[in-house]
Design a protein around this motif. Structure first.
Motif, PDB file in Angstrom:
ATOM      1  N   PRO A  12     -43.168 -69.030  -2.688  1.00 44.13           N
ATOM      2  CA  PRO A  12     -43.510 -67.771  -3.377  1.00 44.13           C
ATOM      3  C   PRO A  12     -44.922 -67.729  -3.953  1.00 44.13           C
ATOM      4  CG  PRO A  12     -41.339 -68.524  -4.018  1.00 44.13           C
ATOM      5  CD  PRO A  12     -41.949 -69.616  -3.195  1.00 44.13           C
ATOM      6  N   GLU A  13     -45.478 -68.861  -4.346  1.00 46.95           N
ATOM      7  CA  GLU A  13     -46.814 -68.844  -4.934  1.00 46.95           C
ATOM      8  C   GLU A  13     -47.866 -68.359  -3.943  1.00 46.95           C
ATOM      9  OE1 GLU A  13     -46.080 -73.027  -3.395  1.00 46.95           O
ATOM     10  OE2 GLU A  13     -44.906 -71.575  -4.523  1.00 46.95           O
ATOM     11  N   THR A  14     -47.579 -68.406  -2.649  1.00 47.88           N
ATOM     12  CA  THR A  14     -48.526 -67.908  -1.647  1.00 47.88           C
ATOM     13  C   THR A  14     -48.522 -66.389  -1.570  1.00 47.88           C
ATOM     14  OG1 THR A  14     -46.972 -67.978   0.206  1.00 47.88           O
ATOM     15  CG2 THR A  14     -48.234 -69.993  -0.236  1.00 47.88           C
ATOM     16  N   LEU A  15     -47.589 -65.752  -2.284  1.00 45.62           N
ATOM     17  CA  LEU A  15     -47.452 -64.300  -2.244  1.00 45.62           C
ATOM     18  C   LEU A  15     -48.189 -63.596  -3.383  1.00 45.62           C
ATOM     19  CD1 LEU A  15     -43.655 -64.198  -1.389  1.00 45.62           C
ATOM     20  CD2 LEU A  15     -45.587 -64.011   0.186  1.00 45.62           C
ATOM     21  N   LEU A  16     -48.877 -64.335  -4.234  1.00 48.47           N
ATOM     22  CA  LEU A  16     -49.585 -63.726  -5.364  1.00 48.47           C
ATOM     23  C   LEU A  16     -50.563 -62.671  -4.872  1.00 48.47           C
ATOM     24  CD1 LEU A  16     -50.293 -66.853  -7.599  1.00 48.47           C
ATOM     25  CD2 LEU A  16     -48.338 -65.299  -7.623  1.00 48.47           C
ATOM     26  N   GLY A  17     -50.490 -61.493  -5.474  1.00 45.43           N
ATOM     27  CA  GLY A  17     -51.356 -60.379  -5.097  1.00 45.43           C
ATOM     28  C   GLY A  17     -50.779 -59.509  -3.988  1.00 45.43           C
ATOM     29  N   ALA A  18     -49.662 -59.934  -3.404  1.00 42.62           N
ATOM     30  CA  ALA A  18     -49.047 -59.158  -2.323  1.00 42.62           C
ATOM     31  C   ALA A  18     -48.391 -57.889  -2.869  1.00 42.62           C
ATOM     32  CB  ALA A  18     -48.007 -60.007  -1.595  1.00 42.62           C
ATOM     33  N   ARG A  19     -48.284 -56.882  -2.000  1.00 45.09           N
ATOM     34  CA  ARG A  19     -47.664 -55.607  -2.360  1.00 45.09           C
ATOM     35  C   ARG A  19     -46.232 -55.606  -1.837  1.00 45.09           C
ATOM     36  NH1 ARG A  19     -47.541 -50.109  -0.206  1.00 45.09           N
ATOM     37  NH2 ARG A  19     -47.813 -48.639  -1.914  1.00 45.09           N
ATOM     38  N   ALA A  20     -45.296 -55.185  -2.669  1.00 40.90           N
ATOM     39  CA  ALA A  20     -43.885 -55.081  -2.308  1.00 40.90           C
ATOM     40  C   ALA A  20     -43.372 -53.729  -2.791  1.00 40.90           C
ATOM     41  CB  ALA A  20     -43.094 -56.222  -2.944  1.00 40.90           C
ATOM     42  N   VAL A  21     -42.111 -53.430  -2.499  1.00 39.92           N
ATOM     43  CA  VAL A  21     -41.508 -52.173  -2.933  1.00 39.92           C
ATOM     44  C   VAL A  21     -40.189 -52.484  -3.633  1.00 39.92           C
ATOM     45  CG1 VAL A  21     -40.546 -49.963  -2.174  1.00 39.92           C
ATOM     46  CG2 VAL A  21     -42.561 -50.898  -1.036  1.00 39.92           C
ATOM     47  N   ALA A  22     -40.002 -51.927  -4.831  1.00 43.16           N
ATOM     48  CA  ALA A  22     -38.754 -52.119  -5.577  1.00 43.16           C
ATOM     49  C   ALA A  22     -37.607 -51.492  -4.793  1.00 43.16           C
ATOM     50  CB  ALA A  22     -38.866 -51.491  -6.964  1.00 43.16           C
ATOM     51  N   GLN A  23     -36.571 -52.277  -4.526  1.00 46.20           N
ATOM     52  CA  GLN A  23     -35.407 -51.789  -3.790  1.00 46.20           C
ATOM     53  C   GLN A  23     -34.360 -51.200  -4.722  1.00 46.20           C
ATOM     54  OE1 GLN A  23     -35.071 -51.995  -0.092  1.00 46.20           O
ATOM     55  NE2 GLN A  23     -37.153 -51.772  -0.855  1.00 46.20           N
ATOM     56  N   GLU A  24     -34.458 -51.550  -5.994  1.00 46.07           N
ATOM     57  CA  GLU A  24     -33.557 -51.048  -7.023  1.00 46.07           C
ATOM     58  C   GLU A  24     -34.314 -51.036  -8.334  1.00 46.07           C
ATOM     59  OE1 GLU A  24     -30.624 -54.141  -6.411  1.00 46.07           O
ATOM     60  OE2 GLU A  24     -31.193 -55.079  -8.302  1.00 46.07           O
ATOM     61  N   ARG A  25     -33.697 -50.492  -9.348  1.00 50.66           N
ATOM     62  CA  ARG A  25     -34.326 -50.425 -10.665  1.00 50.66           C
ATOM     63  C   ARG A  25     -34.546 -51.844 -11.200  1.00 50.66           C
ATOM     64  NH1 ARG A  25     -31.746 -47.346 -15.889  1.00 50.66           N
ATOM     65  NH2 ARG A  25     -33.380 -47.988 -17.292  1.00 50.66           N
ATOM     66  N   LEU A  26     -35.784 -52.132 -11.594  1.00 48.33           N
ATOM     67  CA  LEU A  26     -36.105 -53.421 -12.209  1.00 48.33           C
ATOM     68  C   LEU A  26     -36.146 -53.203 -13.711  1.00 48.33           C
ATOM     69  CD1 LEU A  26     -39.007 -54.689  -9.909  1.00 48.33           C
ATOM     70  CD2 LEU A  26     -36.562 -55.022  -9.630  1.00 48.33           C
ATOM     71  N   ALA A  27     -35.133 -53.704 -14.424  1.00 48.11           N
ATOM     72  CA  ALA A  27     -35.027 -53.451 -15.863  1.00 48.11           C
ATOM     73  C   ALA A  27     -34.480 -54.665 -16.605  1.00 48.11           C
ATOM     74  CB  ALA A  27     -34.174 -52.212 -16.109  1.00 48.11           C
ATOM     75  N   PRO A  28     -35.106 -55.786 -16.731  1.00 43.33           N
ATOM     76  CA  PRO A  28     -36.366 -56.088 -16.055  1.00 43.33           C
ATOM     77  C   PRO A  28     -36.186 -56.703 -14.674  1.00 43.33           C
ATOM     78  CG  PRO A  28     -35.888 -57.853 -17.568  1.00 43.33           C
ATOM     79  CD  PRO A  28     -34.760 -56.834 -17.694  1.00 43.33           C
ATOM     80  N   GLY A  29     -34.954 -57.097 -14.267  1.00 41.74           N
ATOM     81  CA  GLY A  29     -34.771 -57.790 -12.999  1.00 41.74           C
ATOM     82  C   GLY A  29     -34.109 -56.937 -11.945  1.00 41.74           C
ATOM     83  N   GLY A  30     -34.275 -57.334 -10.692  1.00 41.16           N
ATOM     84  CA  GLY A  30     -33.678 -56.647  -9.554  1.00 41.16           C
ATOM     85  C   GLY A  30     -34.251 -57.235  -8.279  1.00 41.16           C
ATOM     86  N   TYR A  31     -34.335 -56.425  -7.229  1.00 35.89           N
ATOM     87  CA  TYR A  31     -34.820 -56.904  -5.935  1.00 35.89           C
ATOM     88  C   TYR A  31     -35.939 -56.029  -5.403  1.00 35.89           C
ATOM     89  CZ  TYR A  31     -30.993 -60.167  -5.781  1.00 35.89           C
ATOM     90  OH  TYR A  31     -30.154 -61.203  -6.076  1.00 35.89           O
ATOM     91  N   VAL A  32     -36.883 -56.695  -4.691  1.00 31.83           N
ATOM     92  CA  VAL A  32     -37.987 -56.006  -4.027  1.00 31.83           C
ATOM     93  C   VAL A  32     -37.975 -56.392  -2.556  1.00 31.83           C
ATOM     94  CG1 VAL A  32     -39.431 -55.941  -6.106  1.00 31.83           C
ATOM     95  CG2 VAL A  32     -39.682 -57.845  -4.509  1.00 31.83           C
ATOM     96  N   LEU A  33     -38.608 -55.564  -1.734  1.00 32.49           N
ATOM     97  CA  LEU A  33     -38.759 -55.847  -0.314  1.00 32.49           C
ATOM     98  C   LEU A  33     -40.204 -56.222  -0.058  1.00 32.49           C
ATOM     99  CD1 LEU A  33     -37.142 -55.838   2.339  1.00 32.49           C
ATOM    100  CD2 LEU A  33     -38.010 -53.528   2.725  1.00 32.49           C
ATOM    101  N   LEU A  34     -40.409 -57.391   0.535  1.00 27.51           N
ATOM    102  CA  LEU A  34     -41.749 -57.904   0.799  1.00 27.51           C
ATOM    103  C   LEU A  34     -41.738 -58.575   2.164  1.00 27.51           C
ATOM    104  CD1 LEU A  34     -44.649 -58.663  -0.051  1.00 27.51           C
ATOM    105  CD2 LEU A  34     -43.690 -60.665  -1.165  1.00 27.51           C
ATOM    106  N   GLY A  35     -42.542 -58.081   3.069  1.00 22.17           N
ATOM    107  CA  GLY A  35     -42.624 -58.677   4.403  1.00 22.17           C
ATOM    108  C   GLY A  35     -41.293 -58.672   5.133  1.00 22.17           C
ATOM    109  N   GLY A  36     -40.488 -57.634   4.908  1.00 24.01           N
ATOM    110  CA  GLY A  36     -39.199 -57.542   5.568  1.00 24.01           C
ATOM    111  C   GLY A  36     -38.118 -58.410   4.944  1.00 24.01           C
ATOM    112  N   GLU A  37     -38.450 -59.110   3.865  1.00 22.20           N
ATOM    113  CA  GLU A  37     -37.500 -59.983   3.171  1.00 22.20           C
ATOM    114  C   GLU A  37     -37.168 -59.423   1.800  1.00 22.20           C
ATOM    115  OE1 GLU A  37     -36.229 -62.987   4.229  1.00 22.20           O
ATOM    116  OE2 GLU A  37     -37.211 -62.778   6.175  1.00 22.20           O
ATOM    117  N   ARG A  38     -35.926 -59.588   1.386  1.00 22.32           N
ATOM    118  CA  ARG A  38     -35.489 -59.165   0.045  1.00 22.32           C
ATOM    119  C   ARG A  38     -35.664 -60.332  -0.921  1.00 22.32           C
ATOM    120  NH1 ARG A  38     -29.666 -57.498  -2.081  1.00 22.32           N
ATOM    121  NH2 ARG A  38     -30.341 -55.952  -3.592  1.00 22.32           N
ATOM    122  N   TRP A  39     -36.418 -60.075  -2.005  1.00 21.58           N
ATOM    123  CA  TRP A  39     -36.716 -61.104  -3.005  1.00 21.58           C
ATOM    124  C   TRP A  39     -36.204 -60.685  -4.370  1.00 21.58           C
ATOM    125  CZ3 TRP A  39     -39.485 -65.719  -2.507  1.00 21.58           C
ATOM    126  CH2 TRP A  39     -40.056 -65.949  -1.263  1.00 21.58           C
TER     127      TRP A  39
END
Length: 96
Positions: A12-39
């Motif tokens: 994950p440290e190689t992903l610093l600065g990468a753009r992702a999209v929130a897949q659900e409400r982050l309040a404060p935690g949840g999931y994002v989509l980055l490079g076709g992977e759910r994180w």
């Protein structure tokens, strides 16, 4: 001209600065989509709610959990006010 090495999704440290999209409400935690992977992800600012579909930037990693901030928050750190969910404007935090 050499190209930059691609981000390794197993580090994950190689992903610093990468753009992702929130897949659900982050309040404060949840999931994002980055490079076709759910994180698993958490908001950089625990009080900030990030709505589904919001573009986020990876700012850190805690184990396999990404720490993200809404892309609009970057503008806030430059002195502009950003509207967050609920319509409340908050100034950004400098020095992150």
């Amino acid at each position: 001209m050499a190209s930059a090495a691609p981000a390794r999704l197993d580090r994950p440290e190689t992903l610093l600065g990468a753009r992702a999209v929130a897949q659900e409400r982050l309040a404060p935690g949840g999931y994002v989509l980055l490079g076709g992977e759910r994180w698993r992800a958490e908001s950089l600012r625990p009080h900030e709610v990030i709505a589904p579909g919001t573009a986020v930037i990876v700012r850190a990693a805690r184990g396999l959990t990404l720490v993200v901030e809404a892309e609009g928050s970057v503008a806030a750190r430059k002195g502009r006010e950003v509207s967050h969910e609920g319509g409340v404007g908050q100034p950004g935090v400098a020095g992150l």
